[in-house]
Scaffold this motif. Sequence first.
Motif, mmCIF file in Angstrom:
data_model
loop_
_atom_site.group_PDB
_atom_site.id
_atom_site.type_symbol
_atom_site.label_atom_id
_atom_site.label_comp_id
_atom_site.label_asym_id
_atom_site.label_seq_id
_atom_site.Cartn_x
_atom_site.Cartn_y
_atom_site.Cartn_z
ATOM 1 N N ALA A 81 1.088 -1.337 0.007
ATOM 2 C CA ALA A 81 0.140 -0.002 -0.040
ATOM 3 C C ALA A 81 0.826 1.246 -0.161
ATOM 4 C CB ALA A 81 -0.909 -0.065 1.208
ATOM 5 N N ALA A 82 2.060 1.063 0.695
ATOM 6 C CA ALA A 82 2.717 2.428 0.928
ATOM 7 C C ALA A 82 3.731 2.547 -0.479
ATOM 8 C CB ALA A 82 3.822 2.260 2.109
ATOM 9 N N ALA A 83 4.035 1.572 -1.152
ATOM 10 C CA ALA A 83 4.931 1.480 -2.108
ATOM 11 C C ALA A 83 4.400 2.188 -3.388
ATOM 12 C CB ALA A 83 5.501 0.096 -2.569
ATOM 13 N N GLY A 84 2.854 2.148 -3.814
ATOM 14 C CA GLY A 84 2.339 2.659 -4.785
ATOM 15 C C GLY A 84 2.789 1.832 -5.980
ATOM 16 N N PRO A 85 2.663 2.187 -7.042
ATOM 17 C CA PRO A 85 2.852 1.318 -8.329
ATOM 18 C C PRO A 85 4.038 0.839 -8.523
ATOM 19 C CG PRO A 85 1.527 3.324 -9.079
ATOM 20 C CD PRO A 85 2.031 3.591 -7.729
ATOM 21 N N ILE A 86 4.286 -0.536 -8.539
ATOM 22 C CA ILE A 86 5.549 -1.014 -8.605
ATOM 23 C C ILE A 86 5.857 -1.878 -10.158
ATOM 24 C CG2 ILE A 86 6.863 -3.283 -7.804
ATOM 25 C CD1 ILE A 86 5.256 -2.832 -5.351
ATOM 26 N N ASP A 87 6.923 -1.177 -10.568
ATOM 27 C CA ASP A 87 7.221 -1.807 -11.847
ATOM 28 C C ASP A 87 8.125 -3.103 -11.922
ATOM 29 O OD1 ASP A 87 6.592 0.485 -13.663
ATOM 30 O OD2 ASP A 87 7.626 1.436 -12.285
ATOM 31 N N VAL A 88 8.994 -3.119 -10.573
ATOM 32 C CA VAL A 88 9.811 -4.556 -10.746
ATOM 33 C C VAL A 88 9.689 -5.137 -9.255
ATOM 34 C CG1 VAL A 88 11.898 -5.350 -10.888
ATOM 35 C CG2 VAL A 88 11.235 -3.908 -12.545
ATOM 36 N N LEU A 89 9.714 -6.152 -8.939
ATOM 37 C CA LEU A 89 9.646 -6.607 -7.553
ATOM 38 C C LEU A 89 10.804 -7.519 -7.613
ATOM 39 C CD1 LEU A 89 8.719 -7.598 -4.752
ATOM 40 C CD2 LEU A 89 7.579 -9.472 -5.960
ATOM 41 N N VAL A 90 11.851 -7.318 -6.575
ATOM 42 C CA VAL A 90 13.156 -8.068 -6.450
ATOM 43 C C VAL A 90 12.738 -8.843 -5.102
ATOM 44 C CG1 VAL A 90 15.444 -8.258 -6.243
ATOM 45 C CG2 VAL A 90 14.521 -6.523 -7.839
ATOM 46 N N ASN A 91 12.642 -10.218 -5.231
ATOM 47 C CA ASN A 91 12.454 -11.016 -3.994
ATOM 48 C C ASN A 91 14.010 -11.545 -3.597
ATOM 49 O OD1 ASN A 91 9.446 -11.154 -3.226
ATOM 50 N ND2 ASN A 91 9.288 -12.176 -5.272
ATOM 51 N N ASN A 92 14.661 -10.611 -2.905
ATOM 52 C CA ASN A 92 15.793 -10.956 -2.482
ATOM 53 C C ASN A 92 16.123 -11.561 -0.978
ATOM 54 O OD1 ASN A 92 19.219 -10.551 -2.356
ATOM 55 N ND2 ASN A 92 18.373 -9.302 -0.696
ATOM 56 N N ILE B 2 7.731 -19.508 1.065
ATOM 57 C CA ILE B 2 6.431 -19.223 1.349
ATOM 58 C C ILE B 2 6.248 -17.601 1.302
ATOM 59 C CG2 ILE B 2 4.501 -19.128 2.723
ATOM 60 C CD1 ILE B 2 5.120 -21.851 1.305
ATOM 61 N N GLY B 3 7.389 -16.684 1.989
ATOM 62 C CA GLY B 3 7.347 -15.613 2.116
ATOM 63 C C GLY B 3 7.689 -14.849 0.619
ATOM 64 N N LEU B 4 8.426 -15.455 -0.111
ATOM 65 C CA LEU B 4 8.601 -14.817 -1.573
ATOM 66 C C LEU B 4 7.208 -15.257 -2.259
ATOM 67 C CD1 LEU B 4 11.473 -15.710 -3.947
ATOM 68 C CD2 LEU B 4 9.209 -16.350 -4.779
ATOM 69 N N MET B 5 6.758 -16.230 -2.107
ATOM 70 C CA MET B 5 5.188 -16.337 -2.623
ATOM 71 C C MET B 5 4.310 -15.415 -2.528
ATOM 72 S SD MET B 5 4.816 -20.633 -2.763
ATOM 73 C CE MET B 5 6.111 -21.832 -3.706
ATOM 74 N N ALA B 6 4.162 -14.977 -1.226
ATOM 75 C CA ALA B 6 3.283 -14.189 -0.428
ATOM 76 C C ALA B 6 3.638 -12.716 -1.157
ATOM 77 C CB ALA B 6 3.539 -14.005 0.862
ATOM 78 N N MET B 7 4.872 -12.453 -1.299
ATOM 79 C CA MET B 7 5.222 -10.967 -2.131
ATOM 80 C C MET B 7 4.616 -11.160 -3.331
ATOM 81 S SD MET B 7 6.465 -9.028 0.059
ATOM 82 C CE MET B 7 6.937 -7.764 -1.198
ATOM 83 N N VAL B 8 4.805 -12.185 -4.204
ATOM 84 C CA VAL B 8 4.399 -12.281 -5.512
ATOM 85 C C VAL B 8 2.898 -12.273 -5.749
ATOM 86 C CG1 VAL B 8 4.144 -13.910 -7.484
ATOM 87 C CG2 VAL B 8 6.405 -13.646 -6.358
ATOM 88 N N LYS B 9 2.229 -12.915 -4.853
ATOM 89 C CA LYS B 9 0.544 -12.845 -4.740
ATOM 90 C C LYS B 9 0.183 -11.501 -4.558
ATOM 91 C CE LYS B 9 -3.299 -14.775 -2.059
ATOM 92 N NZ LYS B 9 -4.131 -14.830 -3.163
ATOM 93 N N ALA B 10 1.016 -10.665 -3.529
ATOM 94 C CA ALA B 10 0.471 -9.324 -3.330
ATOM 95 C C ALA B 10 0.882 -8.339 -4.366
ATOM 96 C CB ALA B 10 1.247 -8.643 -1.941
ATOM 97 N N VAL B 11 1.809 -8.685 -5.261
ATOM 98 C CA VAL B 11 2.296 -7.770 -6.537
ATOM 99 C C VAL B 11 1.712 -7.896 -7.655
ATOM 100 C CG1 VAL B 11 4.013 -6.897 -7.717
ATOM 101 C CG2 VAL B 11 4.418 -6.989 -5.276
ATOM 102 N N VAL B 12 1.221 -9.241 -8.048
ATOM 103 C CA VAL B 12 0.789 -9.522 -9.295
ATOM 104 C C VAL B 12 -0.686 -8.795 -9.791
ATOM 105 C CG1 VAL B 12 -0.548 -11.488 -10.597
ATOM 106 C CG2 VAL B 12 1.645 -11.815 -9.565
#
Length: 248
Positions: free
Chosen positions: A64-75, A101-111
């Motif tokens: 919510a705080a990030a705004g539109p995200i062009d690239v997600l880097v799961n590091n 699982i944490g990485l998958m959760a980030m993907v699910k949130a950004v997709v």
Amino acid sequence: MKTVLITGCSSGFGLETAAYFLAQGWRVVATMRDPQPGLLPASDHLVLLPLDVTDAASIASVIAAAGPIDVLVNNAGIGLLSIVEDTEIATMREIFDTNTIGLMAMVKAVVPQMRARKAGVIINVTSTVTVKPLPMLAVYTASKAAVEAFSTSLALELAPFDVAVRIVLPGQGKTKLGENARARMKMDFPPAYQAFAQEVFARTMAGSGGTLLEDVAQGVWRAATDPDCPMFLPAGSDAVAHFAEAGR
């Protein structure tokens, strides 16, 4: 101005990658469990946010705080050096909760936002231990191999929406991942493994590979900006060599 959200920016590959994208003029949302403003150069393009990838509320707050995200880097990730038969199941779950699982959760949130815009890149940082296995890293390797399998299927799922999925595989370098691994390992190895484990531990902690922090930052940059970048991209001289040995 494009925005990249990077997880695990408190040190190592994540910190270097955040600095690299800042230097290229991108808006960088750098996340870590405990944000430390002095780690990165002061910039109007930098947003520091607390993030625990194992906590759904924390993820939602960051998105919510990030705004539109062009690239997600799961590091974000944690290491584990261990003898499998001596590793607690709770420890195995901790590794998978963050690394997989944490990485998958980030993907699910950004997709959803990337799908709606029909644009975006998801970059998952794994490791060349999935290509060249090493002892005492079975649980860690499994968590990263799962990410790669997840990513290859995800790429097919998101292709109709022009959202790219890429995997950057660092070789062995000197990062705090090794320190994190040490914090979770038992130093009183089972007698049958004692000499073997001590040797592996010393070699791994030395970070004797050929991967530099900047190798990974540049690899992530290419994955984010080069439309012809391969899905699997080794980062570091040892990573490239391991790929070649494996015929990849």
